[in-house]
Scaffold this active site. Structure first.
Site, mmCIF file in Angstrom:
data_model
loop_
_atom_site.group_PDB
_atom_site.id
_atom_site.type_symbol
_atom_site.label_atom_id
_atom_site.label_comp_id
_atom_site.label_asym_id
_atom_site.label_seq_id
_atom_site.Cartn_x
_atom_site.Cartn_y
_atom_site.Cartn_z
ATOM 1 N N ASP A 134 0.884 -1.173 0.000
ATOM 2 C CA ASP A 134 0.000 0.000 0.000
ATOM 3 C C ASP A 134 0.918 1.219 0.000
ATOM 4 O O ASP A 134 1.429 1.620 1.040
ATOM 5 C CB ASP A 134 -0.884 -0.022 1.250
ATOM 6 C CG ASP A 134 -1.882 1.132 1.257
ATOM 7 O OD1 ASP A 134 -2.240 1.611 0.170
ATOM 8 O OD2 ASP A 134 -2.277 1.563 2.355
ATOM 9 N N GLU B 19 -1.221 -1.119 -4.865
ATOM 10 C CA GLU B 19 -2.468 -0.384 -5.078
ATOM 11 C C GLU B 19 -2.300 0.587 -6.239
ATOM 12 O O GLU B 19 -1.306 1.304 -6.334
ATOM 13 C CB GLU B 19 -2.856 0.386 -3.804
ATOM 14 C CG GLU B 19 -4.238 0.997 -3.931
ATOM 15 C CD GLU B 19 -4.716 1.628 -2.644
ATOM 16 O OE1 GLU B 19 -4.914 0.889 -1.658
ATOM 17 O OE2 GLU B 19 -4.876 2.849 -2.613
ATOM 18 N N ASP C 215 -2.676 0.987 6.984
ATOM 19 C CA ASP C 215 -1.848 0.757 5.789
ATOM 20 C C ASP C 215 -1.349 -0.688 5.736
ATOM 21 O O ASP C 215 -1.221 -1.281 4.662
ATOM 22 C CB ASP C 215 -0.639 1.699 5.782
ATOM 23 C CG ASP C 215 -1.034 3.115 6.115
ATOM 24 O OD1 ASP C 215 -1.138 3.925 5.186
ATOM 25 O OD2 ASP C 215 -1.264 3.390 7.303
#
EC number: 3.1.21.10
Lengths: 176, 176
Positions: free
Chosen positions: B7, B68, B141
């Site tokens: 992430d 991501e 996260d």
């Protein structure tokens, strides 16, 4: 002062090396473009860009790297690619301990042409004149990279003078 | 299939390693966050991030990396940092020849909760359940990185089945 200017981009990343000091004629040591295949996946393109920039750093051993500061007023897709290409340039320079400066497009244009709103042709013409080249470097990304390097050489002493003036003023304030 | 989920972020970059195949219980092999100093210059932060991600790749040797996909609908400053952090993740993985997949936040949420509009708490709760953890991974996260890895493990066979169906349909079309 030897500066590598980088105009970040995934399809074409402009690179240019300029040597000199403010107030003296400047010398171009190299100019070019690192290209990555448009059809390849993003990770592969970033690896190709890293290899290309490493070659420029290795060959020219600049003392400073000047990278164009990325803004997001442009097309969203382009900005992402530009931000990612600039990340690779920052990473390669910082990994070698080379100081990196970011300059905005209007700072660069103002430095070489006197106007922050100059067009590509004007920037190309001034780069050609300032570096005493036979013709404007092509593509425009390569000329922009040289303009970034020139901008950095010329702005560095101004920034130093500003800091000196601030320091002097602070001293006077204390002694007054 | 061993997947490292990333992430991307400059202040906190979530990382999580999950092993398993679709339809079987999954195993978490590691989870954490790579942090870079907020006050440092961008180049230095990217170098610290690169070193941190290299450690995760070196230790866990994932077969896939899932990152991501960055969009720009958010805050402009944040998006730039996220795009640059994701560039480092893509670069580190691709340099090692590890295939990288990009998944959107809504694909990840839909994969683990059934809804593309699930909130952070719901994602955290499902990650905890699916990996049979004692408590939700913190910060968010880190949980998001695990969700990315799970999403990749689950989507990969679906994508393969889709490709097989398309190939079968094409064959039938020719023989009909």
């Amino acid at each position: 002062m030897r500066v590598l200017g980088v105009d970040p981009g995934l399809t074409r990343c402009g690179v240019g090396v300029v040597e000199g000091v403010a107030g003296r004629p400047l010398t171009m040591l190299g100019v070019g473009v690192v290209r990555t295949p448009a059809g390849a996946d993003l990770g592969h393109r970033l690896v190709v860009l890293e290899q290309g920039l490493e070659q420029w750093l290795e060959e020219h051993r600049p003392e400073y790297v000047a990278v164009e500061r990325v803004f997001s007023q442009h097309n969203v897709r382009t900005v992402m690619g530009t931000a990612q290409a600039s990340a690779v340039a920052l990473l390669c320079a910082s990994r070698r301990g080379i100081p990196v400066a970011l300059h905005t497009p209007s700072e660069v244009k103002a430095a070489v042409t006197g106007s922050g709103r100059a067009d590509k042709a004007q920037v190309g013409a001034m780069v050609t004149r300032l570096l005493r080249l036979a013709a404007p470097p092509k593509p425009a990304d390569a000329a922009d990279a040289l303009a970034l390097a020139i901008c950095h050489i010329w702005r560095a002493p101004a920034q130093n003078r500003l800091q000196q003036a601030v320091a002097l003023h602070a001293t006077k304030g204390r002694t007054a």
